[in-house]
Design a protein around this motif. Structure first.
Motif, PDB file in Angstrom:
ATOM      1  N   LEU A  44     -27.076 -33.537 -36.395  1.00 29.93           N
ATOM      2  CA  LEU A  44     -26.171 -34.094 -35.743  1.00 29.93           C
ATOM      3  C   LEU A  44     -25.453 -33.037 -34.873  1.00 29.93           C
ATOM      4  N   LYS A  45     -25.129 -31.775 -35.235  1.00 30.94           N
ATOM      5  CA  LYS A  45     -24.725 -30.858 -34.639  1.00 30.94           C
ATOM      6  C   LYS A  45     -25.580 -30.438 -33.535  1.00 30.94           C
ATOM      7  N   PHE A  46     -26.847 -30.486 -33.829  1.00 28.70           N
ATOM      8  CA  PHE A  46     -27.749 -30.234 -32.772  1.00 28.70           C
ATOM      9  C   PHE A  46     -27.835 -30.916 -31.635  1.00 28.70           C
ATOM     10  N   THR A  47     -27.815 -32.286 -31.767  1.00 29.86           N
ATOM     11  CA  THR A  47     -27.811 -33.328 -30.839  1.00 29.86           C
ATOM     12  C   THR A  47     -26.309 -33.167 -30.095  1.00 29.86           C
ATOM     13  N   GLU A  48     -25.313 -32.738 -30.611  1.00 27.11           N
ATOM     14  CA  GLU A  48     -24.070 -32.826 -30.161  1.00 27.11           C
ATOM     15  C   GLU A  48     -23.873 -31.656 -29.206  1.00 27.11           C
ATOM     16  N   GLU A  49     -24.304 -30.682 -29.714  1.00 30.30           N
ATOM     17  CA  GLU A  49     -24.481 -29.361 -28.607  1.00 30.30           C
ATOM     18  C   GLU A  49     -25.420 -29.675 -27.523  1.00 30.30           C
ATOM     19  N   THR A  50     -26.558 -30.279 -27.788  1.00 31.12           N
ATOM     20  CA  THR A  50     -27.552 -30.587 -26.709  1.00 31.12           C
ATOM     21  C   THR A  50     -26.718 -31.318 -25.610  1.00 31.12           C
ATOM     22  N   TYR A  51     -26.031 -32.357 -26.032  1.00 31.19           N
ATOM     23  CA  TYR A  51     -25.562 -33.344 -25.231  1.00 31.19           C
ATOM     24  C   TYR A  51     -24.282 -32.777 -24.436  1.00 31.19           C
ATOM     25  N   THR A  52     -23.550 -31.936 -25.054  1.00 32.23           N
ATOM     26  CA  THR A  52     -22.346 -31.283 -24.324  1.00 32.23           C
ATOM     27  C   THR A  52     -22.959 -30.402 -23.113  1.00 32.23           C
ATOM     28  N   TYR A  53     -23.954 -29.653 -23.598  1.00 31.88           N
ATOM     29  CA  TYR A  53     -24.478 -28.734 -22.704  1.00 31.88           C
ATOM     30  C   TYR A  53     -25.231 -29.481 -21.533  1.00 31.88           C
ATOM     31  N   GLN A  54     -25.910 -30.668 -21.778  1.00 30.80           N
ATOM     32  CA  GLN A  54     -26.475 -31.301 -20.696  1.00 30.80           C
ATOM     33  C   GLN A  54     -25.550 -31.856 -19.962  1.00 30.80           C
ATOM     34  N   THR A  55     -24.388 -32.403 -20.314  1.00 33.76           N
ATOM     35  CA  THR A  55     -23.349 -33.154 -19.789  1.00 33.76           C
ATOM     36  C   THR A  55     -22.783 -32.139 -18.688  1.00 33.76           C
ATOM     37  N   LYS A  56     -22.318 -30.681 -19.089  1.00 33.98           N
ATOM     38  CA  LYS A  56     -21.928 -29.710 -18.266  1.00 33.98           C
ATOM     39  C   LYS A  56     -23.012 -29.316 -17.099  1.00 33.98           C
ATOM     40  N   MET A  57     -24.117 -29.376 -17.404  1.00 35.98           N
ATOM     41  CA  MET A  57     -25.034 -28.951 -16.332  1.00 35.98           C
ATOM     42  C   MET A  57     -25.177 -30.180 -15.433  1.00 35.98           C
ATOM     43  N   LEU A  58     -25.061 -31.588 -15.926  1.00 35.07           N
ATOM     44  CA  LEU A  58     -25.200 -32.616 -15.037  1.00 35.07           C
ATOM     45  C   LEU A  58     -24.015 -32.747 -14.009  1.00 35.07           C
ATOM     46  N   GLN A  59     -22.911 -32.395 -14.678  1.00 41.32           N
ATOM     47  CA  GLN A  59     -21.649 -32.411 -13.787  1.00 41.32           C
ATOM     48  C   GLN A  59     -21.751 -31.311 -12.830  1.00 41.32           C
ATOM     49  N   ALA A  60     -22.197 -30.030 -13.055  1.00 40.60           N
ATOM     50  CA  ALA A  60     -22.394 -28.972 -12.057  1.00 40.60           C
ATOM     51  C   ALA A  60     -23.082 -29.436 -11.063  1.00 40.60           C
ATOM     52  N   GLN A  61     -24.483 -29.926 -11.472  1.00 37.55           N
ATOM     53  CA  GLN A  61     -25.575 -30.491 -10.449  1.00 37.55           C
ATOM     54  C   GLN A  61     -24.657 -31.501  -9.425  1.00 37.55           C
ATOM     55  N   ARG A  62     -24.068 -32.439 -10.151  1.00 40.97           N
ATOM     56  CA  ARG A  62     -23.261 -33.694  -9.447  1.00 40.97           C
ATOM     57  C   ARG A  62     -22.411 -33.166  -8.506  1.00 40.97           C
ATOM     58  N   GLU A  63     -21.647 -32.140  -8.725  1.00 41.89           N
ATOM     59  CA  GLU A  63     -20.728 -31.355  -7.769  1.00 41.89           C
ATOM     60  C   GLU A  63     -21.572 -30.779  -6.799  1.00 41.89           C
ATOM     61  N   MET A  64     -22.513 -30.155  -6.946  1.00 42.26           N
ATOM     62  CA  MET A  64     -23.379 -29.395  -6.038  1.00 42.26           C
ATOM     63  C   MET A  64     -23.940 -30.632  -4.932  1.00 42.26           C
ATOM     64  N   ILE A  65     -24.370 -31.546  -5.514  1.00 41.69           N
ATOM     65  CA  ILE A  65     -24.914 -32.586  -4.652  1.00 41.69           C
ATOM     66  C   ILE A  65     -23.905 -33.290  -3.901  1.00 41.69           C
ATOM     67  N   ASN A  66     -22.776 -33.554  -4.392  1.00 41.79           N
ATOM     68  CA  ASN A  66     -21.743 -34.116  -3.648  1.00 41.79           C
ATOM     69  C   ASN A  66     -21.098 -32.944  -2.468  1.00 41.79           C
ATOM     70  N   GLU A  67     -21.250 -31.699  -2.675  1.00 43.68           N
ATOM     71  CA  GLU A  67     -20.761 -30.862  -1.819  1.00 43.68           C
ATOM     72  C   GLU A  67     -22.069 -30.766  -0.757  1.00 43.68           C
ATOM     73  N   LEU A  68     -23.196 -30.930  -1.114  1.00 45.24           N
ATOM     74  CA  LEU A  68     -24.293 -30.833  -0.225  1.00 45.24           C
ATOM     75  C   LEU A  68     -24.290 -32.300   0.668  1.00 45.24           C
ATOM     76  N   SER A  69     -23.882 -33.249   0.082  1.00 48.96           N
ATOM     77  CA  SER A  69     -23.972 -34.549   0.724  1.00 48.96           C
ATOM     78  C   SER A  69     -22.853 -34.949   1.602  1.00 48.96           C
ATOM     79  N   SER A  70     -21.703 -34.069   1.348  1.00 50.95           N
ATOM     80  CA  SER A  70     -20.371 -34.352   2.264  1.00 50.95           C
ATOM     81  C   SER A  70     -20.223 -32.775   2.854  1.00 50.95           C
ATOM     82  N   PRO A  71     -20.993 -32.666   3.988  1.00 50.90           N
ATOM     83  CA  PRO A  71     -20.625 -31.256   4.552  1.00 50.90           C
ATOM     84  C   PRO A  71     -19.764 -31.489   5.897  1.00 50.90           C
ATOM     85  N   VAL A  72     -18.958 -30.656   6.133  1.00 49.11           N
ATOM     86  CA  VAL A  72     -18.028 -30.875   7.213  1.00 49.11           C
ATOM     87  C   VAL A  72     -18.714 -29.724   8.504  1.00 49.11           C
TER      88      VAL A  72
END
Length: 274
Positions: free
Chosen positions: A139-167
């Protein structure tokens, strides 16, 4: 307590055997993941992680549970963030936890056979203790994996948003904001904040917003565009909206959206000419 220490010594002495038997019995036909790897370095690290797992787990017999789980957290934290395990489907990892748990049940039975004075109650107590430990670790392992992957996904999403919304600066204080794809609530929020920051940083006085690449426009998207244009106006940046395709115009009419207060042109080339 003496029996627990004897059981601990028995399992610790079997730790290397546990690791080797576990690895040899792995289903190496998995289509992907750490268990299918033929890389000697990956295999070496995998065995080392498994061996250390036994070192931590056996302490369950001689330590207080609170101390035991605190120490185990280090192993869980490290392995759940390792690149090889992150690239392994989580159900493969849970499968291996279950197989290792079965190893422990078999070794407990072996220890009981070698020590005939051990009661069935004590054997059941040990098994129950290890089963609960495995459940908590998984349970702890899956929670840690989910938390870490969520943070990575959020960072990737922010990067994609920045690249897809350039001024993009053009000339004479004029800049271009080309929008492509779907605009959801999260992207729209980022779009508003990022565009205002970039326009202020680049000293833009006129922003061309092209939506010819936007797949669909609905009330939410239109509202966010209006908000962006109004916010730009408040910081002294004029706006021109281009790329309203016929199907988008038709949808806008059906939704009752009003673009009268927004300066619009049909194409980006006309916006540039303007």
């Amino acid at each position: 307590m003496e029996l627990n220490k004897k059981m601990y010594t028995f399992l610790i002495e079997k730790a290397k055997q546990l690791t080797e038997e576990w690895y040899e019995s792995l289903d190496k036909s998995d289509p992907s993941g750490v268990y299918a790897s033929n890389d000697p370095e990956v295999v070496k690290k995998l065995k080392e992680q498994n061996f250390r797992f036994h070192g931590y787990l056996c302490n369950l017999l001689i330590e207080e549970e609170e101390d035991f789980y605190k120490k185990f957290d280090d192993w869980i934290f490290e392995v759940s963030r390792s690149k090889d395990h992150l690239n392994t489907p989580i159900h493969f990892i849970i499968r291996e936890f279950m197989r290792v748990r079965l190893q422990y049940m078999e070794f407990i039975n072996e220890f009981a056979r070698e020590n005939s004075d051990i009661s069935h109650e004590r054997v059941d107590e040990w098994k129950d203790k290890f089963v609960k430990a495995f459940d908590k670790v998984v349970l702890k392992f899956t929670e840690e994996t989910y938390t870490y992957q969520t943070k990575m996904l959020q960072a990737q999403r922010e990067m994609i948003n920045e690249l897809s919304s350039p001024v993009i600066m053009l000339k004479g204080g004029v800049a271009l904001l080309p929008l492509v794809g779907d605009i959801d609530t999260q992207r729209a929020k980022f779009l508003l904040e990022n565009t205002l920051k970039q326009c202020a940083k680049l000293q833009v006085n006129h922003l061309l917003i092209d939506i010819s690449g936007v797949v669909m426009i609905d009330t939410m998207v239109a509202y966010q565009l209006f908000q962006l244009i109004e916010a730009l106006n408040l910081i002294g940046v004029k706006s021109t909206l281009s790329g309203i395709r016929p199907e988008i115009a038709q949808t806008a009419v059906q939704l009752g959206l009003n673009f009268d207060s927004v300066h619009t042109v049909s194409t980006l080339s006309r916006a540039l000419d303007f």
